[in-house]
Design an enzyme around this catalytic site. Sequence first.
Site, PDB file in Angstrom:
ATOM      1  N   THR A  27       1.043  -1.154   0.031  1.00 29.11           N
ATOM      2  CA  THR A  27      -0.111   0.097   0.145  1.00 29.11           C
ATOM      3  C   THR A  27       0.625   1.363   0.034  1.00 29.11           C
ATOM      4  O   THR A  27       2.193   1.258   0.381  1.00 29.11           O
ATOM      5  CB  THR A  27      -0.987   0.147   1.499  1.00 29.11           C
ATOM      6  OG1 THR A  27      -1.441   1.329   1.297  1.00 29.11           O
ATOM      7  CG2 THR A  27      -0.337  -0.256   2.500  1.00 29.11           C
TER       8      THR A  27
ATOM      9  N   TYR B 299      -1.595   0.351  10.005  1.00 29.70           N
ATOM     10  CA  TYR B 299      -1.864  -0.836   8.754  1.00 29.70           C
ATOM     11  C   TYR B 299      -0.581  -0.414   7.952  1.00 29.70           C
ATOM     12  O   TYR B 299      -0.276  -1.382   7.592  1.00 29.70           O
ATOM     13  CB  TYR B 299      -3.100  -0.221   8.278  1.00 29.70           C
ATOM     14  CG  TYR B 299      -3.389  -0.415   6.675  1.00 29.70           C
ATOM     15  CD1 TYR B 299      -3.581  -1.911   6.460  1.00 29.70           C
ATOM     16  CD2 TYR B 299      -3.178   0.368   5.881  1.00 29.70           C
ATOM     17  CE1 TYR B 299      -3.604  -2.444   5.102  1.00 29.70           C
ATOM     18  CE2 TYR B 299      -3.326  -0.034   4.476  1.00 29.70           C
ATOM     19  CZ  TYR B 299      -3.588  -1.491   4.223  1.00 29.70           C
ATOM     20  OH  TYR B 299      -3.634  -1.855   2.794  1.00 29.70           O
TER      21      TYR B 299
HETATM   22  N1  UFG Z   1     -13.369   9.745   4.023  1.00 30.21           N
HETATM   23  C1  UFG Z   1     -14.213  10.556   4.588  1.00 30.21           C
HETATM   24  N2  UFG Z   1     -15.273  10.361   5.151  1.00 30.21           N
HETATM   25  C2  UFG Z   1     -15.612   8.847   5.349  1.00 30.21           C
HETATM   26  C3  UFG Z   1     -14.524   7.868   4.846  1.00 30.21           C
HETATM   27  C4  UFG Z   1     -13.653   8.518   4.253  1.00 30.21           C
HETATM   28  O1  UFG Z   1     -14.067  11.784   4.665  1.00 30.21           O
HETATM   29  O2  UFG Z   1     -16.687   8.671   5.647  1.00 30.21           O
HETATM   30  C5  UFG Z   1     -12.053  10.285   3.606  1.00 30.21           C
HETATM   31  C6  UFG Z   1     -10.730   9.636   4.358  1.00 30.21           C
HETATM   32  O3  UFG Z   1     -10.496  10.558   5.606  1.00 30.21           O
HETATM   33  C7  UFG Z   1      -9.667   9.819   3.437  1.00 30.21           C
HETATM   34  C8  UFG Z   1     -10.507   9.556   1.775  1.00 30.21           C
HETATM   35  O4  UFG Z   1     -11.878   9.812   2.307  1.00 30.21           O
HETATM   36  O5  UFG Z   1      -9.150  11.133   3.069  1.00 30.21           O
HETATM   37  C9  UFG Z   1     -10.455   8.198   1.527  1.00 30.21           C
HETATM   38  O6  UFG Z   1     -10.577   7.226   2.605  1.00 30.21           O
HETATM   39  P1  UFG Z   1     -10.934   5.692   2.668  1.00 30.21           P
HETATM   40  O7  UFG Z   1     -11.101   5.172   3.830  1.00 30.21           O
HETATM   41  O8  UFG Z   1     -11.781   5.525   1.355  1.00 30.21           O
HETATM   42  O9  UFG Z   1      -9.580   5.278   2.092  1.00 30.21           O
HETATM   43  P2  UFG Z   1      -8.009   5.521   3.007  1.00 30.21           P
HETATM   44  O10 UFG Z   1      -7.219   6.439   2.062  1.00 30.21           O
HETATM   45  O11 UFG Z   1      -8.129   5.637   4.196  1.00 30.21           O
HETATM   46  O12 UFG Z   1      -7.387   3.968   2.713  1.00 30.21           O
HETATM   47  C10 UFG Z   1      -7.591   3.058   1.634  1.00 30.21           C
HETATM   48  C11 UFG Z   1      -7.370   1.622   1.877  1.00 30.21           C
HETATM   49  C12 UFG Z   1      -5.908   1.322   2.580  1.00 30.21           C
HETATM   50  C13 UFG Z   1      -5.028   1.842   1.504  1.00 30.21           C
HETATM   51  C14 UFG Z   1      -5.211   3.388   1.541  1.00 30.21           C
HETATM   52  C15 UFG Z   1      -4.217   4.101   0.499  1.00 30.21           C
HETATM   53  O13 UFG Z   1      -8.322   1.423   2.820  1.00 30.21           O
HETATM   54  O14 UFG Z   1      -6.067  -0.088   2.437  1.00 30.21           O
HETATM   55  O15 UFG Z   1      -6.448   3.476   0.752  1.00 30.21           O
HETATM   56  O16 UFG Z   1      -4.599   5.442   0.565  1.00 30.21           O
HETATM   57  F1  UFG Z   1      -3.809   1.764   1.952  1.00 30.21           F
END
Ligand code: UFG
Length: 327
Positions: free
Chosen positions: A117, A141
């Site tokens: 990741t 993670y």
């Molecule tokens: N977000 C919100 N509200 C929500 C959910 C997410 O504002 O209800 C935002 C998060 O703060 C983040 C963006 O949307 O800024 C993307 O969030 P995700 O949870 O969809 O994805 P992440 O970036 O946290 O994580 C995902 C995968 C990981 C991977 C990562 C790499 O879950 O496995 O992308 O960026 F490592």
Amino acid sequence: MDNILVTGGAGYIGSHACKALRAAGFNPVTYDNLVTGWEDAVKFGPFERGDLLDRARLNEVFAAYRPVAVMHFAALSQVGESMQAPGKYWLNNAGGSLTLIEAAAAAGCQRFVFSSTCATYGDQDNVVLDEQSVQLPINAYGASKRAIEDMLSDFGASHGIESVIFRYFNVAGADPEGEIGEFHQPETHLIPLILDAIDGKRAALTIFGTDYDTPDGTCIRDYVHVCDLVDAHILGLNWLVDGKGSRAFNLGTGAGFSVREVMERAAMVTGKPVPCSEGPRRAGDCTKLVSGSKRAEDELGWRPKRSTLEHMVADAWRWHQSGHYAK
Ligand code: UFG
């Protein structure tokens, strides 16, 4: 037909990989404990239920199928949860992967395609994140995934394990043929949550933080279509079969979109507004994660075909409206 052991083959990305493997002429053998996966998603090859930490079960499966390679997807993958329960991440992701790698090495299976990741890079403002970037994860993670990369490298030196490591940016979308898609319980990912909010399956989306140092104050991510992502895995597998050796590749498009931009695009594609509210930052979130490298395109010949936000949202929306796996 060569067997490929697909850990996490009942999950979102793993099930799409199984479909791609089958289409490429391999027999994908899913190994999954069904903690976050769905048996209904195992449609393209045999299913063996088991846990990464269960060495005896792994030995049995390696002996039964003699896979020519492992595609290792099985992992806990929620950034937020990893900050609350780091032990779960170290045990399942790092401990489980160590058990798997040792079982593979003992069985003489020496090829790994590993799902890592961009979270291994951490928060590096204004830095182009290419494969040479320093890996400084800011959540458990990402740290657990970086540790697995190190394990693969060490077992490369000691046991001849060869690995293609893919550092994913944000994976989205669904199989355009509608056979499989994304379904997490609980759901934490942005695009499915937006779609849930749009069709009233849950309350308004909460934007996690509006005070980031970005043009609209919300986090920026690089979204890649799950089908493009798994296409790269087939290329990575062939890379190893061709004896090209261990290599790490970013999988992203190089285009960054803020949370608000994703919401706007989803409203456009679905023709419906996204009910939302603003909340505090989520622990562990990086400000901006955008891939700065074309190594996968240059060396693997990877050509993303569906990784526009429009395609990703449209495919996810079609899947979303079609009903999900049975529980
Ligand atoms: N977000 C919100 N509200 C929500 C959910 C997410 O504002 O209800 C935002 C998060 O703060 C983040 C963006 O949307 O800024 C993307 O969030 P995700 O949870 O969809 O994805 P992440 O970036 O946290 O994580 C995902 C995968 C990981 C991977 C990562 C790499 O879950 O496995 O992308 O960026 F490592």
